[in-house]
Design an enzyme around this catalytic site. Structure first.
Site, PDB file in Angstrom:
ATOM      1  N   LEU A   1       8.429 -13.730  38.048  1.00 40.90           N
ATOM      2  CA  LEU A   1       8.785 -14.738  39.037  1.00 40.90           C
ATOM      3  C   LEU A   1       8.263 -16.118  38.620  1.00 40.90           C
ATOM      4  O   LEU A   1       7.382 -16.232  37.771  1.00 40.90           O
ATOM      5  CB  LEU A   1       8.218 -14.342  40.402  1.00 40.90           C
ATOM      6  CG  LEU A   1       8.714 -12.987  40.938  1.00 40.90           C
ATOM      7  CD1 LEU A   1       8.012 -12.634  42.242  1.00 40.90           C
ATOM      8  CD2 LEU A   1      10.224 -13.009  41.144  1.00 40.90           C
ATOM      9  N   PRO A   2       8.781 -17.193  39.255  1.00 36.45           N
ATOM     10  CA  PRO A   2       8.456 -18.545  38.779  1.00 36.45           C
ATOM     11  C   PRO A   2       7.033 -19.027  39.029  1.00 36.45           C
ATOM     12  O   PRO A   2       6.467 -19.737  38.201  1.00 36.45           O
ATOM     13  CB  PRO A   2       9.452 -19.431  39.550  1.00 36.45           C
ATOM     14  CG  PRO A   2      10.535 -18.524  39.999  1.00 36.45           C
ATOM     15  CD  PRO A   2       9.880 -17.198  40.233  1.00 36.45           C
TER      16      PRO A   2
ATOM     17  N   LYS B   1      -2.911 -17.230  28.897  1.00 34.63           N
ATOM     18  CA  LYS B   1      -1.548 -17.775  28.822  1.00 34.63           C
ATOM     19  C   LYS B   1      -1.557 -19.279  29.083  1.00 34.63           C
ATOM     20  O   LYS B   1      -0.862 -20.050  28.408  1.00 34.63           O
ATOM     21  CB  LYS B   1      -0.652 -17.071  29.846  1.00 34.63           C
ATOM     22  CG  LYS B   1       0.755 -17.669  29.997  1.00 34.63           C
ATOM     23  CD  LYS B   1       1.578 -17.568  28.711  1.00 34.63           C
ATOM     24  CE  LYS B   1       2.913 -18.310  28.846  1.00 34.63           C
ATOM     25  NZ  LYS B   1       3.840 -17.685  29.783  1.00 34.63           N
TER      26      LYS B   1
END
Length: 312
Positions: free
Chosen positions: A82-83, A188
């Site tokens: 998901l964003p 990340k």
């Protein structure tokens, strides 16, 4: 395996007949990832709010269902892509969240890139319901998602990762275990902060050279085998026409959205504030991508930051 990469190609390509996977989020990354699971023999039930995304997934052999709740029925593994943090927390948490619907003992894998604190909140809630969960954001872009060569950057318990490894290996080539819940997200963000800075400065260097009459292709070729080499010079070159396969050569369409890079850089700055770390270049890059978004290029590939600097 903490801190180590493992080759996802070590899998024999045969999925467990008992493994049923729910996949939520079928965008530019999630769609190809779900398709690769199907190619590797997994039964996948998937949902997305976009009808176009559902249609593309269906054409790739993915079983599409009318809701996220329907997707997780009977699933032993649930994957989300998901964003942003708010989407992940809204999907999983609360009385109507998916954590209340997923069968006890299932494994949850969140491949979204979100705030480390959000990843930790969802993981704690999952654990309270008897669910194993890892945060596993990815690197490799849309090309890596399509080719099944993604890198997974994982936070969570080692036992949960080992359980997830065959599934991740069906979608990617490398798996790094960074530590406890949220650690995958921190790593990340570190990677994407470096990427955002490198892309912006590569565009700046190319614009300088072109302003002095240099050929951007020749300049890029030189940099790609010199000390200025990077993924930005060799693969996703930001100057149109230098790399025919790069988003810059097709109007900056496809690829990794500039607004998504802006989000990730904002998360990196927030993470730095939490521990008092200094990220001056990260903050500068965030401002550049904010300007790029305000110029109307937020939906284009993040290499479109080049257009802030171009002077053909």
């Amino acid at each position: 395996m903490d801190g180590n990469a493992t080759d996802g190609n070590a899998t024999d390509g045969h999925a467990s007949a008992a493994e049923r996977i729910a996949f939520i989020g079928l965008g530019h990354m999630g769609g190809p990832m779900a398709a690769n699971l199907v190619r590797n023999g997994y039964a996948v039930a998937a949902f997305d709010l976009s009808e176009a995304a559902l249609a593309a997934a269906r054409s790739a052999g993915v079983t599409v269902v009318p809701s996220a709740a329907a997707a997780v029925e009977g699933a032993s593994v649930v994957i989300a892509m998901l964003p942003a943090s708010r989407h992940v927390e809204s999907l999983f948490l609360g009385e109507d969240g998916l954590l209340a619907r997923i069968a006890a003992g299932a494994l949850v894998i969140d491949c979204s890139t979100i705030a480390p604190a959000s990843a930790q909140r969802v993981a704690e809630a999952a654990q309270a319901r008897g669910l194993a969960m890892i945060d596993a954001p990815v690197s490799g872009g849309t090309a890596g998602a399509a080719a099944g060569t993604l890198t997974f950057i994982v936070g969570g318990e080692a036992a949960a990762l080992e359980r997830a490894r065959p599934v991740l290996s069906a979608m990617g080539r490398n798996i790094f275990h960074m530590g406890t819940s949220g650690s995958g997200q921190v790593a990340k963000l570190c990677n994407n902060m470096a990427l955002g800075v490198i892309m912006a400065v590569t565009g700046e260097a190319l614009a300088l050279g072109v302003s002095h009459g240099l050929d951007p292709q020749a300049l890029s070729a030189m940099m790609a085998v010199s000390t200025g080499r990077s993924w930005a010079t060799e693969v996703c070159n930001p100057w149109p026409g230098v790399k025919p396969e790069a988003p810059a050569s097709r109007g900056y369409t496809g690829g990794f959205g500039s607004d998504l890079m802006l989000k990730d850089l904002g998360l990196a700055v927030e993470a730095a504030l939490q521990v008092g770390a200094a990220v001056p270049l990260g903050e500068l890059a965030r401002n550049l991508y904010a300007l790029n978004s305000r110029a109307g290029r937020g939906g284009l590939d993040f290499s479109s930051v080049q257009q802030l600097l171009m002077n053909p």
